[in-house]
Write an enzyme that holds these catalytic residues in place. Structure first.
Site, short mmCIF file in Angstrom:
data_model
loop_
_atom_site.label_atom_id
_atom_site.label_comp_id
_atom_site.label_asym_id
_atom_site.label_seq_id
_atom_site.Cartn_x
_atom_site.Cartn_y
_atom_site.Cartn_z
N ASP A 114 1.19 -4.81 16.60
CA ASP A 114 -0.01 -5.54 16.18
C ASP A 114 0.16 -7.05 16.31
OD1 ASP A 114 1.87 -5.71 14.16
OD2 ASP A 114 0.72 -4.62 12.69
N ASN A 165 -0.31 -0.24 0.78
CA ASN A 165 -1.40 0.72 0.66
C ASN A 165 -1.25 1.87 1.68
OD1 ASN A 165 -1.91 -0.58 3.04
ND2 ASN A 165 -3.86 -1.49 2.42
N HIS A 171 -0.43 1.47 4.91
CA HIS A 171 -0.80 1.16 6.29
C HIS A 171 0.42 1.14 7.20
CE1 HIS A 171 -0.47 -3.41 5.38
NE2 HIS A 171 0.40 -3.19 6.36
N GLU A 224 -5.35 0.17 8.38
CA GLU A 224 -5.62 0.14 6.95
C GLU A 224 -6.26 1.45 6.49
OE1 GLU A 224 -4.38 -2.16 5.28
OE2 GLU A 224 -5.09 -4.18 5.71
C1 GLP Z 1 2.36 -6.02 7.89
C2 GLP Z 1 2.61 -5.43 9.27
C3 GLP Z 1 3.14 -4.02 9.19
C4 GLP Z 1 4.26 -3.96 8.16
C5 GLP Z 1 3.73 -4.32 6.81
C6 GLP Z 1 4.75 -4.22 5.70
O1 GLP Z 1 1.10 -5.74 7.41
N1 GLP Z 1 1.46 -5.42 10.11
O2 GLP Z 1 3.57 -3.60 10.46
O3 GLP Z 1 4.82 -2.67 8.14
O4 GLP Z 1 3.28 -5.66 6.89
O5 GLP Z 1 5.49 -5.38 5.64
P1 GLP Z 1 6.80 -5.59 4.81
O6 GLP Z 1 7.87 -4.88 5.57
O7 GLP Z 1 7.00 -7.07 4.81
O8 GLP Z 1 6.56 -5.02 3.47
#
Ligand code: GLP
Length: 241
Positions: free
Chosen positions: A67, A136, A138, A143
């Protein structure tokens, strides 16, 4: 789903990096699906360390990222292209022309998504997809919603995601409100999936992902249907299971 237990973040990162190294050793010209966020940072650190010791060779590897924020330039220090450069690509012998991240600067959302799907299609398929997990549920920026989106699409980030990601920006107002993300179908088409999950704050959602019903309201729950998923999680993240 296989659960690979780690005592802490350091061990989790080493285990996840080992799965990626095994993939690159077995298929030097593999396609790696890569993720951003804080969870995979330690994994990338290990890969860089092993590269410097001569234990992994990225010269024939291609990568496709999940992404990108819409509207950020690749040199913006909050863009996911920048993240990948500083955490991995700048430190290993990967050919950057073989690394793909959605084009956050493409103003035509339909075109940005179509172009990215064409890149995924042309690659012939991801061999190993690395994922983090949002609070959440995702994955990428898919989402919670009423259905599982198929291909690359433009998403409005939820307040929960904006709140979680504001720590990387000067203020919450600076967090982009939209992103381009690979769809659930594209993620599910990867031959192998490795999910890295760390910390107590992920324990409840991880329990839902692994043991709860499969629902687009918890996007990662769809991974229960994939034949080869390894969740590499630390004790804290596994504390509700
Ligand atoms: C972002 C990214 C995801 C990632 C998520 C969790 O939203 N787009 O790919 O998995 O954050 O991030 P973290 O690992 O910092 O909790």
């Amino acid at each position: 789903m296989k659960i690979c237990r780690a005592k802490d973040y350091k061990e989790l990162s080493r285990k996840a990096a080992n799965l990626i190294r095994a993939q690159v050793v077995m298929k030097p010209d593999c396609i790696l699906g890569l993720a951003t966020g804080s969870s995979p940072v330690g994994t990338y650190e290990k890969l860089v360390e092993w590269y410097k010791k001569g234990d992994i060779d990225f010269s024939r590897v291609s990568t496709i990222n999940l992404d990108e924020y819409r509207g950020l330039t690749p040199d913006n220090d909050q863009s996911y292209r920048y993240f990948m450069n500083i955490h991995l690509f700048d430190h290993v012998n990967i050919d950057k022309s073989r690394t793909s991240v959605p084009d956050g600067l493409e103003p035509d959302a339909e075109k940005a998504c179509r172009d990215y799907d064409a890149i995924i299609e042309k690659s012939g398929g991801v061999d190993l997809q690395l994922l983090g997990l949002g609070h959440n549920g995702h994955i990428g920026f898919n989402e919670p919603s009423d259905e599982f989106p198929c291909g690359t699409h433009c998403v409005d980030l939820t307040p929960s995601t904006i709140n979680a990601n504001k720590r990387f920006f000067a203020s919450e107002a600076d967090v982009p409100r939209q992103a381009y993300t690979m769809g659930i179908r594209s993620i599910m088409l990867a031959k192998k999936i490795v999910v890295v999950v760390s910390g107590k704050d992920k324990a409840e959602i991880l329990q839902k992902v692994v043991c709860g019903p499969i629902t687009p309201q918890v996007p990662a729950s769809v991974l229960q249907l994939h034949p080869d998923v390894t969740i590499v999680a630390d004790e804290e993240a596994l504390s509700c299971m």
